[in-house]
Motif scaffolding. Structure first.
Motif, mmCIF file in Angstrom:
data_model
loop_
_atom_site.group_PDB
_atom_site.id
_atom_site.type_symbol
_atom_site.label_atom_id
_atom_site.label_comp_id
_atom_site.label_asym_id
_atom_site.label_seq_id
_atom_site.Cartn_x
_atom_site.Cartn_y
_atom_site.Cartn_z
ATOM 1 N N LEU A 40 0.847 -1.188 0.000
ATOM 2 C CA LEU A 40 0.000 0.000 0.000
ATOM 3 C C LEU A 40 0.881 1.236 0.000
ATOM 4 N N ASP A 41 0.485 2.226 -0.785
ATOM 5 C CA ASP A 41 1.197 3.500 -0.838
ATOM 6 C C ASP A 41 0.589 4.413 0.230
ATOM 7 N N SER A 42 1.393 4.853 1.185
ATOM 8 C CA SER A 42 0.865 5.683 2.272
ATOM 9 C C SER A 42 0.323 7.015 1.781
ATOM 10 N N LYS A 43 0.705 7.433 0.575
ATOM 11 C CA LYS A 43 0.165 8.670 0.018
ATOM 12 C C LYS A 43 -1.223 8.462 -0.578
ATOM 13 N N ALA A 44 -1.577 7.207 -0.841
ATOM 14 C CA ALA A 44 -2.911 6.877 -1.363
ATOM 15 C C ALA A 44 -3.290 5.485 -0.842
ATOM 16 N N PRO A 45 -3.468 5.342 0.464
ATOM 17 C CA PRO A 45 -3.657 4.009 1.057
ATOM 18 C C PRO A 45 -4.930 3.294 0.637
ATOM 19 N N GLN A 46 -5.923 4.038 0.163
ATOM 20 C CA GLN A 46 -7.182 3.404 -0.214
ATOM 21 C C GLN A 46 -7.200 2.919 -1.662
ATOM 22 N N ASP A 47 -6.106 3.152 -2.385
ATOM 23 C CA ASP A 47 -5.983 2.606 -3.732
ATOM 24 C C ASP A 47 -5.705 1.108 -3.660
ATOM 25 N N SER A 48 -5.957 0.398 -4.752
ATOM 26 C CA SER A 48 -5.674 -1.037 -4.790
ATOM 27 C C SER A 48 -4.187 -1.278 -4.581
ATOM 28 N N PRO A 49 -3.833 -2.308 -3.834
ATOM 29 C CA PRO A 49 -2.419 -2.554 -3.548
ATOM 30 C C PRO A 49 -1.679 -3.136 -4.742
ATOM 31 N N LYS A 50 -0.373 -2.931 -4.740
ATOM 32 C CA LYS A 50 0.497 -3.614 -5.682
ATOM 33 C C LYS A 50 0.743 -5.028 -5.155
ATOM 34 N N VAL A 51 0.995 -5.953 -6.070
ATOM 35 C CA VAL A 51 1.167 -7.353 -5.703
ATOM 36 C C VAL A 51 2.505 -7.858 -6.229
ATOM 37 N N ILE A 52 3.310 -8.430 -5.338
ATOM 38 C CA ILE A 52 4.556 -9.079 -5.728
ATOM 39 C C ILE A 52 4.367 -10.581 -5.539
ATOM 40 N N ASP A 53 4.327 -11.316 -6.624
ATOM 41 C CA ASP A 53 4.205 -12.765 -6.522
ATOM 42 C C ASP A 53 5.526 -13.368 -6.065
ATOM 43 N N LEU A 54 5.422 -14.432 -5.281
ATOM 44 C CA LEU A 54 6.593 -15.131 -4.761
ATOM 45 C C LEU A 54 6.559 -16.586 -5.237
ATOM 46 N N PRO A 55 6.912 -16.815 -6.490
ATOM 47 C CA PRO A 55 6.815 -18.167 -7.037
ATOM 48 C C PRO A 55 7.802 -19.143 -6.437
ATOM 49 N N MET A 56 8.791 -18.653 -5.664
ATOM 50 C CA MET A 56 9.770 -19.552 -5.074
ATOM 51 C C MET A 56 9.218 -20.308 -3.861
ATOM 52 N N LEU A 57 8.011 -19.950 -3.413
ATOM 53 C CA LEU A 57 7.414 -20.635 -2.266
ATOM 54 C C LEU A 57 6.945 -22.038 -2.651
ATOM 55 N N SER A 58 7.264 -23.005 -1.814
ATOM 56 C CA SER A 58 6.812 -24.372 -2.037
ATOM 57 C C SER A 58 5.533 -24.632 -1.253
ATOM 58 N N GLN A 59 4.930 -25.756 -1.491
ATOM 59 C CA GLN A 59 3.663 -26.083 -0.845
ATOM 60 C C GLN A 59 3.829 -26.108 0.675
ATOM 61 N N GLY A 60 2.948 -25.402 1.363
ATOM 62 C CA GLY A 60 2.966 -25.382 2.816
ATOM 63 C C GLY A 60 3.759 -24.253 3.417
ATOM 64 N N SER A 61 4.645 -23.615 2.652
ATOM 65 C CA SER A 61 5.436 -22.511 3.167
ATOM 66 C C SER A 61 4.678 -21.205 2.970
ATOM 67 N N PHE A 62 5.199 -20.115 3.544
ATOM 68 C CA PHE A 62 4.524 -18.823 3.414
ATOM 69 C C PHE A 62 5.495 -17.706 3.752
ATOM 70 N N SER A 63 5.094 -16.459 3.502
ATOM 71 C CA SER A 63 5.932 -15.312 3.820
ATOM 72 C C SER A 63 5.748 -14.974 5.293
ATOM 73 N N ARG A 64 6.752 -15.290 6.095
ATOM 74 C CA ARG A 64 6.645 -15.178 7.553
ATOM 75 C C ARG A 64 6.797 -13.742 8.053
ATOM 76 N N ASP A 65 7.784 -13.013 7.530
ATOM 77 C CA ASP A 65 8.041 -11.673 8.053
ATOM 78 C C ASP A 65 8.756 -10.860 6.981
ATOM 79 N N VAL A 66 8.799 -9.546 7.195
ATOM 80 C CA VAL A 66 9.480 -8.651 6.273
ATOM 81 C C VAL A 66 10.102 -7.509 7.062
ATOM 82 N N ALA A 67 11.310 -7.119 6.676
ATOM 83 C CA ALA A 67 11.995 -5.969 7.268
ATOM 84 C C ALA A 67 12.674 -5.209 6.153
#
Length: 412
Positions: A166-193
């Motif tokens: 989400l862009d803090s300058k326009a938070p109500q706009d539709s979000p951008k999406v980054i696909d993560l095709p490297m994820l295998s079955q059962g795994s997920f995006s745990r955290d981000v920094a």
């Protein structure tokens, strides 16, 4: 209790207690932008704001937000404090009641009088459950990166295999999406920094991936991925791939001293204790890794990297599209078969000749492992697992990345 970290403080001066300040608190979280502490009181359905500019002297109450809140969630961060496009402090409550995938925005320029602005239903993958972390990144923390704590069997059949921005300058706009095709079955995006225009995303069993968070030509693209054996060395029962999310790369912290250096907590999953119905011993955290992105030039477009999309639109013609499950696990070993996936180039410290031959890679994730001390508590002390722990790794200013081996993704 407030503990002073300054070397000038010692003895009784090194800490100050406030035994009646919170009574029963669900969670406690300090703002990254100012000296304000947010405290959840589930029994009162409110979140209180406190002045912590001089906590060794006094902590005073500033105001409150009437909102149901709960400690029963998988969110490591419940608030995101930032300045909006007009320079006013805005506070986001991230799914505070742990139900509904809601983001509540409040004007907290005057913390004594918080004012509700609007709410966003983050139903991009599920309506009621699955919302993960929400962290700032990019120039001045402008972009808000959101993960999904889902696996192959959660989130109404969807996967939690993407980052939302989400862009803090326009938070109500539709979000951008980054696909993560490297994820295998059962795994997920745990955290981000995020730090210095780069965000590091932990992918549990599937290691870590670096994402460009700047305004460069590679904005919101995955620029390097590492999933070494240290993240995949646990034995997960066949048919229970969702347990992968309790293994491998977990919490991520950005260094406050060294640009593009991150700390990654590593978990081991014990299937033996899981079978013995001992959940507390099934998941063990014993190691801390360093991950560093080096040699990356954000002014050079990396070929082959998938561009981000806008939620609800395809990358081509803007028409609505349904994201398909691109995970495949045909042989039952928990690893997906990826047709056309870009190969990984692993730079191992085996010989100077090999390292020289692979030096053409322009970016690398450096991972190092440091064994944590597992000392027992002092004699006579009690360990209360219900305590709320708030904090980040403390750095001493030394060269944390003096040694290690490099790994790199092709084209990064």
């Amino acid at each position: 209790t407030v503990h002073g970290m300054s070397p000038e403080l010692s003895g009784a001066a090194a800490k100050k207690s406030y035994p009646g300040l919170f009574l029963t608190a669900g969670w406690v979280e300090a703002s990254d932008e100012r000296d304000v502490l947010f405290v959840c009181f589930p029994s009162l359905s409110e979140i209180r704001l406190y002045d912590i500019s001089n906590p060794m002297v006094d902590i005073t109450r500033l105001g409150r937000i009437e909102a149901a809140c709960s400690r029963d969630s998988h969110h490591d961060y419940r608030i995101l404090d930032y300045k909006d496009k007009d320079g006013r402090y805005t506070t986001i409550l991230v799914d505070p009641a742990d139900k509904g995938n809601k983001l509540y925005y409040y004007d907290t320029q005057d913390p004594s009088r918080p004012t509700a602005l609007f709410s966003i239903h983050a139903n991009w993958e599920a309506g009621e459950d699955g919302l993960g972390q929400m962290r700032p990144g990019g120039p001045g923390g402008r972009y808000h990166f959101i993960t999904w704590h889902c696996s192959s069997i959660y989130c109404e059949g969807k996967q939690g295999d993407a980052l939302y921005i989400l862009d803090s300058k326009a938070p109500q706009d539709s979000p951008k999406v980054i696909d993560l095709p490297m994820l295998s079955q059962g795994s997920f995006s745990r955290d981000v920094a995020c730090d210095d225009g780069v965000c590091l995303v932990s992918l549990a069993w599937d290691g870590v991936v670096a994402v460009d968070a700047s305004d460069s030509v590679n904005q919101f693209r995955a620029i390097s991925h590492y999933a070494g054996a240290e993240f995949r060395d646990d034995r997960v029962p066949l048919g229970q791939q969702s347990l992968k999310r309790h293994s491998g790369a977990q919490k991520v912290y950005a260094s406050t001293l060294r640009p593009r250096l991150f700390y990654v907590e590593h978990f081991n999953f014990s299937s033996r204790h899981f079978r013995l119905e001992d959940p507390l011993r099934s998941v063990r955290s014993r190691d801390l890794y360093f991950a560093e992105l080096t040699g990356y030039d954000e002014s050079v477009l990396l070929p082959g990297n998938v561009a981000p999309t806008t939620f609800g639109q395809s990358a081509g013609d803007g028409a609505g599209t349904k994201r398909d499950d691109h995970r495949h696990d045909h042989d039952g070993d928990g690893k997906k078969d990826r047709k056309g996936a870009r190969p990984l180039v692993i730079i191992a410290a085996v010989s100077a000749v090999v390292l020289l031959g692979l030096a053409i890679c322009t970016a690398a994730l450096l991972l190092r492992r440091r064994r944590r001390s597992m000392s027992a508590p002092p004699s006579g002390s009690a360990v209360d697992e219900r305590n709320v722990v708030v904090g980040r790794p403390v750095e001493d200013g030394g060269d944390a990345a003096a040694q290690g081996h490099a790994v790199a993704a092709a084209g990064a």
